[in-house]
Design a protein around this motif. Structure first.
Motif, PDB file in Angstrom:
ATOM      1  N   ASN A  29       0.831  -1.206   0.000  1.00  0.00           N
ATOM      2  CA  ASN A  29       0.000   0.000   0.000  1.00  0.00           C
ATOM      3  C   ASN A  29       0.864   1.254   0.000  1.00  0.00           C
ATOM      4  N   ALA A  30       1.882   1.246   0.852  1.00  0.00           N
ATOM      5  CA  ALA A  30       2.744   2.420   0.982  1.00  0.00           C
ATOM      6  C   ALA A  30       4.059   2.025   1.638  1.00  0.00           C
ATOM      7  N   CYS A  31       5.086   2.807   1.391  1.00  0.00           N
ATOM      8  CA  CYS A  31       6.369   2.618   2.066  1.00  0.00           C
ATOM      9  C   CYS A  31       7.105   3.950   2.069  1.00  0.00           C
ATOM     10  N   ASN A  32       7.908   4.154   3.080  1.00  0.00           N
ATOM     11  CA  ASN A  32       8.651   5.404   3.165  1.00  0.00           C
ATOM     12  C   ASN A  32       9.784   5.263   4.171  1.00  0.00           C
ATOM     13  N   LEU A  33      10.803   6.051   3.981  1.00  0.00           N
ATOM     14  CA  LEU A  33      11.935   6.095   4.899  1.00  0.00           C
ATOM     15  C   LEU A  33      11.857   7.375   5.712  1.00  0.00           C
ATOM     16  N   ILE A  34      11.878   7.243   7.034  1.00  0.00           N
ATOM     17  CA  ILE A  34      11.884   8.398   7.933  1.00  0.00           C
ATOM     18  C   ILE A  34      13.267   8.474   8.573  1.00  0.00           C
ATOM     19  N   PRO A  35      14.121   9.402   8.152  1.00  0.00           N
ATOM     20  CA  PRO A  35      15.505   9.442   8.651  1.00  0.00           C
ATOM     21  C   PRO A  35      15.612   9.705  10.147  1.00  0.00           C
ATOM     22  N   GLU A  36      14.734  10.569  10.677  1.00  0.00           N
ATOM     23  CA  GLU A  36      14.804  10.917  12.098  1.00  0.00           C
ATOM     24  C   GLU A  36      13.393  10.959  12.687  1.00  0.00           C
ATOM     25  N   LYS A  37      12.922   9.830  13.110  1.00  0.00           N
ATOM     26  CA  LYS A  37      11.591   9.773  13.712  1.00  0.00           C
ATOM     27  C   LYS A  37      11.716  10.025  15.210  1.00  0.00           C
ATOM     28  N   LYS A  38      10.950  11.002  15.720  1.00  0.00           N
ATOM     29  CA  LYS A  38      11.018  11.353  17.133  1.00  0.00           C
ATOM     30  C   LYS A  38       9.694  11.114  17.859  1.00  0.00           C
ATOM     31  N   LYS A  39       8.587  11.229  17.140  1.00  0.00           N
ATOM     32  CA  LYS A  39       7.278  11.119  17.768  1.00  0.00           C
ATOM     33  C   LYS A  39       6.910   9.666  18.058  1.00  0.00           C
ATOM     34  N   TRP A  40       6.248   9.449  19.171  1.00  0.00           N
ATOM     35  CA  TRP A  40       5.734   8.130  19.515  1.00  0.00           C
ATOM     36  C   TRP A  40       4.407   7.890  18.795  1.00  0.00           C
ATOM     37  N   VAL A  41       4.146   6.626  18.503  1.00  0.00           N
ATOM     38  CA  VAL A  41       2.895   6.218  17.861  1.00  0.00           C
ATOM     39  C   VAL A  41       2.038   5.502  18.899  1.00  0.00           C
ATOM     40  N   PHE A  42       0.785   5.900  18.996  1.00  0.00           N
ATOM     41  CA  PHE A  42      -0.187   5.229  19.861  1.00  0.00           C
ATOM     42  C   PHE A  42      -1.435   5.071  19.004  1.00  0.00           C
ATOM     43  N   HIS A  43      -1.618   3.848  18.416  1.00  0.00           N
ATOM     44  CA  HIS A  43      -2.639   3.731  17.374  1.00  0.00           C
ATOM     45  C   HIS A  43      -3.079   2.284  17.203  1.00  0.00           C
ATOM     46  N   LYS A  44      -4.323   2.113  16.767  1.00  0.00           N
ATOM     47  CA  LYS A  44      -4.845   0.811  16.372  1.00  0.00           C
ATOM     48  C   LYS A  44      -4.961   0.827  14.845  1.00  0.00           C
ATOM     49  N   PHE A  45      -4.062   0.120  14.194  1.00  0.00           N
ATOM     50  CA  PHE A  45      -3.996   0.151  12.734  1.00  0.00           C
ATOM     51  C   PHE A  45      -5.048  -0.766  12.104  1.00  0.00           C
ATOM     52  N   GLY A  46      -5.444  -0.409  10.897  1.00  0.00           N
ATOM     53  CA  GLY A  46      -6.339  -1.266  10.124  1.00  0.00           C
ATOM     54  C   GLY A  46      -5.598  -1.963   9.010  1.00  0.00           C
ATOM     55  N   THR A  47      -4.281  -1.905   9.065  1.00  0.00           N
ATOM     56  CA  THR A  47      -3.423  -2.491   8.033  1.00  0.00           C
ATOM     57  C   THR A  47      -2.396  -3.415   8.673  1.00  0.00           C
ATOM     58  N   CYS A  48      -1.628  -4.088   7.831  1.00  0.00           N
ATOM     59  CA  CYS A  48      -0.564  -4.987   8.279  1.00  0.00           C
ATOM     60  C   CYS A  48       0.765  -4.299   7.959  1.00  0.00           C
ATOM     61  N   ASN A  49       1.511  -3.916   8.987  1.00  0.00           N
ATOM     62  CA  ASN A  49       2.679  -3.065   8.785  1.00  0.00           C
ATOM     63  C   ASN A  49       3.965  -3.686   9.332  1.00  0.00           C
ATOM     64  N   PHE A  50       5.055  -3.359   8.643  1.00  0.00           N
ATOM     65  CA  PHE A  50       6.385  -3.743   9.093  1.00  0.00           C
ATOM     66  C   PHE A  50       7.229  -2.473   9.176  1.00  0.00           C
ATOM     67  N   SER A  51       7.839  -2.239  10.339  1.00  0.00           N
ATOM     68  CA  SER A  51       8.717  -1.085  10.506  1.00  0.00           C
ATOM     69  C   SER A  51      10.138  -1.582  10.733  1.00  0.00           C
ATOM     70  N   LEU A  52      11.017  -1.273   9.808  1.00  0.00           N
ATOM     71  CA  LEU A  52      12.420  -1.655   9.937  1.00  0.00           C
ATOM     72  C   LEU A  52      13.147  -0.509  10.646  1.00  0.00           C
ATOM     73  N   ILE A  53      13.562  -0.758  11.880  1.00  0.00           N
ATOM     74  CA  ILE A  53      14.264   0.256  12.656  1.00  0.00           C
ATOM     75  C   ILE A  53      15.755   0.086  12.371  1.00  0.00           C
ATOM     76  N   LEU A  54      16.333   1.076  11.707  1.00  0.00           N
ATOM     77  CA  LEU A  54      17.686   0.954  11.169  1.00  0.00           C
ATOM     78  C   LEU A  54      18.747   1.604  12.048  1.00  0.00           C
ATOM     79  N   SER A  55      18.343   2.527  12.894  1.00  0.00           N
ATOM     80  CA  SER A  55      19.263   3.124  13.872  1.00  0.00           C
ATOM     81  C   SER A  55      18.438   3.652  15.033  1.00  0.00           C
TER      82      SER A  55
END
Length: 287
Positions: A29-55
């Motif tokens: 559906n979508a993909c993106n690279l976030i170089p510097e993510k600072k905000k916390w996520v608090f959510h109930k998703f309606g999708t199936c997601n994979f987050s690759l934490i690289l650093s």
């Protein structure tokens, strides 16, 4: 992350509306690279997601349980489940996320990409993942995204597969089994006395079978049979050897017994198998 620094900003992020000419079981559906993510996520998703934490480092919270997040790793978010995650304040982390429609969840589970008891896992071979990321980033800059969307699906699947290639910590007994399996692969034509092999390594037969199952889910005798039949298939298709010679070459002294075993394994007689794959042999001979 030098291999993808050139493409920090994905040009195309949303792939859901693009029609697939060669549909994958896992359409992105979508993909993106976030170089510097600072905000916390608090959510109930309606999708199936994979987050690759690289650093970076942080936490992942699901169903009252907290997992420490230490890059490189993968965290997942599944349809209908409330999750909370993010980097430690005031730090940030680099995250590549891939979003799939909810309908892919059963297929991901069937293919062992998802384990209900394992919502996150470490990435052991980061360079292999980065190689796929570089290609993914490059394709998002295509001037005709509709022409690359099928490749986007496959690259993301391959990238997730690379994250799952986790080395196992093996015991001395399991290493002995792995060595035996390698020996069987090299010389599957010979008779293998698995009971003698167990005794040679100081294992009872029951312990041997248990250790074998930890390394190879296919039982020993069945594994040996598969090796022999696969080689027989190869020779039937790639050579003109008579069937009795092929039988002997893969460890069978009796051609009739070989034919019975082959029919049971491949659901057809050796002669019929050769005929069914004749075109492959013709192409090989004339290539």
């Amino acid at each position: 992350m030098d291999t993808i620094s050139k493409y920090m900003d994905f040009l195309v992020k949303h792939w859901a509306p693009f029609p697939r000419r060669f549909p994958s079981p896992f359409p992105v559906n979508a993909c993106n690279l976030i170089p510097e993510k600072k905000k916390w996520v608090f959510h109930k998703f309606g999708t199936c997601n994979f987050s690759l934490i690289l650093s970076g480092n942080g936490e992942f919270r699901r169903k009252g349980k907290i997992w420490p997040v230490k890059a490189p790793c993968v965290i997942t978010q599944w349809p209908g489940e409330l999750v909370e995650y993010g980097p430690f304040h005031p730090e940030s982390w680099m995250e590549l996320y891939i979003i799939y429609p909810a309908k892919t969840m059963p297929r991901f589970r069937q293919c062992h990409f998802i384990d209900p008891e394992k919502p996150m896992w470490p990435i052991s071979d980061l360079p292999a993942v980065q190689e796929q990321m570089a290609e993914l980033a490059r394709l998002t800059h295509s001037s005709a995204p509709e022409n690359v969307v099928d490749r986007i699906d496959r690259i993301c699947e391959r990238m997730l597969l690379e994250t799952l290639q986790t080395p196992r910590n093996t015991t001395e007994d399991e290493r002995a089994i792995s060595d035996l399996i390698a020996d069987v692969r090299r010389d599957f034509r010979s008779f293998v006395d698995f009971e003698e092999a167990a005794s040679r390594h100081g294992m009872s037969l029951s312990t041997f079978r248990r250790r074998w199952a930890a390394v190879n889910e296919i039982p020993p005798a069945r594994f040996l049979q598969q090796l022999r039949m696969r080689e027989a298939c190869r020779r039937l298709v790639e050579t003109r050897q008579p069937i009795h010679e092929i039988a002997h070459s893969v460890g069978f002294d009796d051609e009739l017994y070989f034919s019975r075993r082959f029919r049971k394994e491949m659901q057809m007689a050796p002669r019929d198998y050769r005929k069914a794959h004749e075109m492959q042999r013709i192409h090989a001979a004339t290539g």
